[in-house]
Design an enzyme around this catalytic site. Structure first.
Site, PDB file in Angstrom:
ATOM      1  N   THR A   1     -22.844-103.611  43.146  1.00 44.62           N
ATOM      2  CA  THR A   1     -23.576-102.440  43.617  1.00 44.62           C
ATOM      3  C   THR A   1     -23.242-102.230  45.086  1.00 44.62           C
ATOM      4  OG1 THR A   1     -25.365-102.840  42.038  1.00 44.62           O
ATOM      5  CG2 THR A   1     -25.852-101.377  43.888  1.00 44.62           C
TER       6      THR A   1
ATOM      7  N   LYS B   1     -30.920-105.132  50.046  1.00 44.20           N
ATOM      8  CA  LYS B   1     -29.581-104.562  50.214  1.00 44.20           C
ATOM      9  C   LYS B   1     -29.442-103.247  49.467  1.00 44.20           C
ATOM     10  CE  LYS B   1     -26.420-105.362  47.488  1.00 44.20           C
ATOM     11  NZ  LYS B   1     -25.757-104.695  46.325  1.00 44.20           N
TER      12      LYS B   1
ATOM     13  N   LYS C   1     -26.009 -95.425  39.662  1.00 41.67           N
ATOM     14  CA  LYS C   1     -26.639 -96.742  39.791  1.00 41.67           C
ATOM     15  C   LYS C   1     -27.701 -96.732  40.894  1.00 41.67           C
ATOM     16  CE  LYS C   1     -27.539-101.098  39.362  1.00 41.67           C
ATOM     17  NZ  LYS C   1     -26.665-102.181  39.788  1.00 41.67           N
TER      18      LYS C   1
END
Length: 292
Positions: free
Chosen positions: A97, A243, A175
């Protein structure tokens, strides 16, 4: 078992990558794995995975290279290190990601190495990764998707084709949208449990009130149950959640979108990290509601 046996290099065998490597080996593929902390990868040997000491040894002769690392800089560093050993024409399945804005630089590295590039993040945490039930979001050319098909079959139960251009980051953009929802529910679960504790409310009454209605969700119950049990075994860590929410807020700001809830959620994860919960499951953001 897939009828097409591939040589697959898995770079990054943390919470997600380890399960993916095991499922690839179980599907009959020749799997090599590398992890920055090699001790975390060593148990994969018992599943028939060849653990290598460096990424170049993992990717040499591989048909498919799958990256499952923390962030964009980590992916760039590892792929540049592995670069001389990469096979031209191999498929790079980039499942970390990293957000859509990192894809052009990663795609340029792929092009320089003669690789077919797929923007292919996955939706799911530890349990779906271990059971091969991930949802794969993929953007990239049809030829690369076809070659990587047996890999997706081994690691996932659903593949969502987002587009033919892996360079543009369409799958990574989706995502981030999905993760914004997952992380919002995670933070909401923590705050609900914290508020119930502060007000002296039995959480059972809360769940009794919402049971069977539109406000009741399995994921809310999952994270609330972890909090109530005090079980923060990581399916996805506080560090990783911070993150991802930082990526989400930054990507939105670049496009003129203000995300107040996501920004506040990132601050909760940051406080939990500062309290020492970085390696715990993201449900541990619950502790951000109380003095450290």
């Amino acid at each position: 078992m897939s009828s097409q046996k591939l040589t697959v290099a898995v770079l990054g065998t943390g919470i997600m990558g380890a399960g993916m490597a095991r499922n690839l080996a179980a599907a009959g593929h020749d799997v090599r794995a590398w992890n920055r902390t090699i001790a975390r990868a060593q148990p994969l040997s018992d599943a028939g995975v060849q653990v290598t000491a460096d990424p170049a040894a993992a990717v040499a002769g591989a048909d498919v290279v799958l990256t499952m690392l923390l962030d964009g800089p980590a992916v760039l560093d590892v792929m540049r290190t592995a670069g001389p050993a990469l096979t031209r024409g191999a498929v790079w399945v980039q499942s970390s990601t990293v957000g859509p804005d990192a894809q052009s630089e990663l795609a340029a590295v792929a092009a320089a190495g003669g690789l077919l590039f797929l923007d292919a993040p996955v939706l799911g945490t530890k349990a779906p990764a271990e059971s091969g039930q991930l949802t794969v979001l993929v953007a990239g050319p049809a030829a690369a998707r076809a070659l990587a098909g047996p890999v997706f079959e081994a690691i996932g139960s659903k593949v969502i084709h987002v587009g033919d251009d892996g360079d543009g980051g369409a799958a990574s953009a989706l995502k981030l949208v999905l993760n914004s929802w997952v992380l919002a529910i995670t933070n909401a679960a923590g705050e609900v449990m914290a508020l119930a504790k502060g007000l002296g409310v039995d959480p059972d009454r809360f769940f009794e009130a919402i049971e069977g209605g539109p406000m009741d969700t399995p994921y809310l119950r999952l994270k609330a149950s972890a909090i109530r049990a005090g079980d923060y075994s990581p399916s996805f860590t506080v560090e990783g959640a911070l993150k991802d929410l930082t990526l989400i807020v930054d990507a939105a700001e670049r496009r003129g979108v203000r995300l107040d809830v996501a920004a506040a959620g990132a601050e909760r994860f940051r406080r939990a990290l500062d309290q020492g919960h970085g390696g715990d499951d993201m449900a541990a953001a619950y502790f951000a509601s109380f003095p450290g």
